[in-house]
Scaffold this motif. Structure first.
Motif, PDB file in Angstrom:
ATOM      1  N   TRP A 147       5.265 -55.583  59.142  1.00  0.00           N
ATOM      2  CA  TRP A 147       6.509 -55.467  58.379  1.00  0.00           C
ATOM      3  C   TRP A 147       6.602 -56.569  57.333  1.00  0.00           C
ATOM      4  CZ3 TRP A 147       9.085 -51.235  58.190  1.00  0.00           C
ATOM      5  CH2 TRP A 147       9.053 -50.353  59.270  1.00  0.00           C
ATOM      6  N   PHE A 178       6.994 -55.917  53.372  1.00  0.00           N
ATOM      7  CA  PHE A 178       8.110 -56.473  52.601  1.00  0.00           C
ATOM      8  C   PHE A 178       7.584 -57.293  51.425  1.00  0.00           C
ATOM      9  CE2 PHE A 178      11.223 -59.984  51.998  1.00  0.00           C
ATOM     10  CZ  PHE A 178      12.237 -59.233  51.453  1.00  0.00           C
ATOM     11  N   SER A 182       6.330 -55.168  48.663  1.00  0.00           N
ATOM     12  CA  SER A 182       7.415 -54.543  47.895  1.00  0.00           C
ATOM     13  C   SER A 182       7.984 -55.509  46.865  1.00  0.00           C
ATOM     14  CB  SER A 182       8.528 -54.055  48.841  1.00  0.00           C
ATOM     15  OG  SER A 182       9.240 -55.141  49.389  1.00  0.00           O
ATOM     16  N   GLU A 198      12.671 -53.287  52.308  1.00  0.00           N
ATOM     17  CA  GLU A 198      11.555 -52.703  51.565  1.00  0.00           C
ATOM     18  C   GLU A 198      12.025 -51.507  50.749  1.00  0.00           C
ATOM     19  OE1 GLU A 198       8.312 -49.858  50.869  1.00  0.00           O
ATOM     20  OE2 GLU A 198       9.668 -49.626  52.563  1.00  0.00           O
TER      21      GLU A 198
END
Length: 360
Positions: free
Chosen positions: A3, A7, A10, A104
């Motif tokens: 994750w 993130f 992004s 995100e």
């Protein structure tokens, strides 16, 4: 990908993509205004969006590859363009994972100059389970963050045609409806769980479809939160047997606790349907109980098929009920599957399908 990496990546996308791709910079500004009536279109890719009836469209949910040309054009027409949001629910039971997923999506929406998100989960969820609570929290937190980060943005959530745990989707519909801007009610695939005889039936029978809205409304869900989804496709069922009364027996394909399902058939786009009915055995037939058209045809192997679908005659009374029940609007799955060619009959059929969204 973790994750954290998702993130971080992004953020890089935002840094690279903050230059407006439109000819006019103002077209990259997010749409904030509300229309009196919502026409919600799912777009699955390609360029047929250029032939949509843009005098009607208010929101486009992009389920295909992101298209900057589509975003610019939709904004020029005052229509929102929203992301698709889906995630494996067990992954977001953890609060940190849930927040990372939302961040995100927000950053991706910003980087692509989009106007919100359509959350499309459709996973089986047991009442009261960790996933049940995580999903409810996901919708509220997504809405809160999107509204804060992108003022005027729209967060919608896709629900089954009925709130009665259809396909074992036992969601907290009341709280979810309160949390987000819209519920898109998928009033199709209503034979996903066939508990009676294993026979071909309408994709979205009129009475069954409309009764389900009464179920949502009886839960005190605001009708202005509900958008009716109608199918622009049908189901092609191979018949194990076609009775003298025209009943098509279908193979037993179980789904989420039901012995039979529409998975015994294949989804077919409206463009295909309109061509196939012309070379069918029966021509267009009408079932007055289910208020839906169908036809029978023989394939190259000599096997009989029965095809159920929706057309302007079956969609019109549903669209009329959107007005009479005071719903927020109407939409379809999906906008790409009409015949947008210049052939005169196709143009007429396509225009009739768009017009049917506004009622009879």
């Amino acid at each position: 990908m973790s994750w954290f990496l998702l993130f971080f990546s992004s953020i890089l996308v935002v840094c690279r993509s903050n230059v407006c791709p439109c000819e006019r910079p103002e077209l990259c500004q997010q749409i904030r205004g509300e229309r009196d009536f919502e026409v919600f279109v799912f777009d699955v890719g390609g360029k047929t969006w250029k032939s949509y009836n843009w005098s009607m469209v208010t929101t486009v949910a992009t389920f295909g590859k992101y298209d900057t040309e589509l975003m610019c054009y939709a904004h020029s027409k005052g229509a929102r363009v929203v992301l698709k949001g889906d995630v494996h629910l067990p992954d977001i039971v953890d609060q940190d994972n849930r927040t990372a997923w939302i961040r995100e999506k927000v950053e991706l929406s910003k980087s692509q100059f989009m106007d919100g998100i359509n959350i499309d989960i459709e996973q089986a969820v047991a009442d009261g389970s960790p996933e049940y609570h995580a999903l409810t929290a996901l919708v509220k937190e997504t809405t809160d963050i999107f509204h804060r980060e992108i003022p005027g943005s729209q967060v919608s959530f896709d629900v089954a045609w009925s709130p009665k745990c259809i396909d074992k989707r036992c969601y907290d519909y009341i709280t979810i409806a309160e949390s987000c801007d819209l519920l898109f009610v998928m009033s199709y695939d209503e034979q996903s769980q066939i508990m009676g005889d294993c026979i071909a039936m309408a994709n979205a029978p009129l009475t069954q479809t409309l009764n389900a809205y009464d179920q949502y409304l009886s839960m005190n869900i605001d009708p202005m939160k509900l958008v009716m989804g109608v199918p622009w496709y049908g189901y092609d069922y191979p018949c194990l047997n076609l009775s003298e009364e025209g009943i098509c027996s279908i193979a037993k394909v179980p789904f989420r606790g039901a012995p039979c399902s529409d998975a015994a058939g294949r989804q077919k786009p409206y463009e295909w349907l309109m061509k196939q009915v012309n070379i069918s055995l029966s021509g267009r037939l009408w079932d007055d109980k289910q208020k839906a058209p169908y036809f029978n045809y023989k394939d190259q192997k000599g096997d009989i098929h029965q095809v159920w679908y929706d057309d302007p005659q079956s969609i019109c009374p549903k669209a009329d009920s959107v007005r009479s029940k005071g719903l927020r609007g109407i939409g379809m799955w999906n906008g790409n599957i009409l015949d947008y060619s210049d052939e005169p009959v196709a143009r007429q059929q396509t225009a009739a399908m768009w017009n049917a969204l506004l009622g009879c």
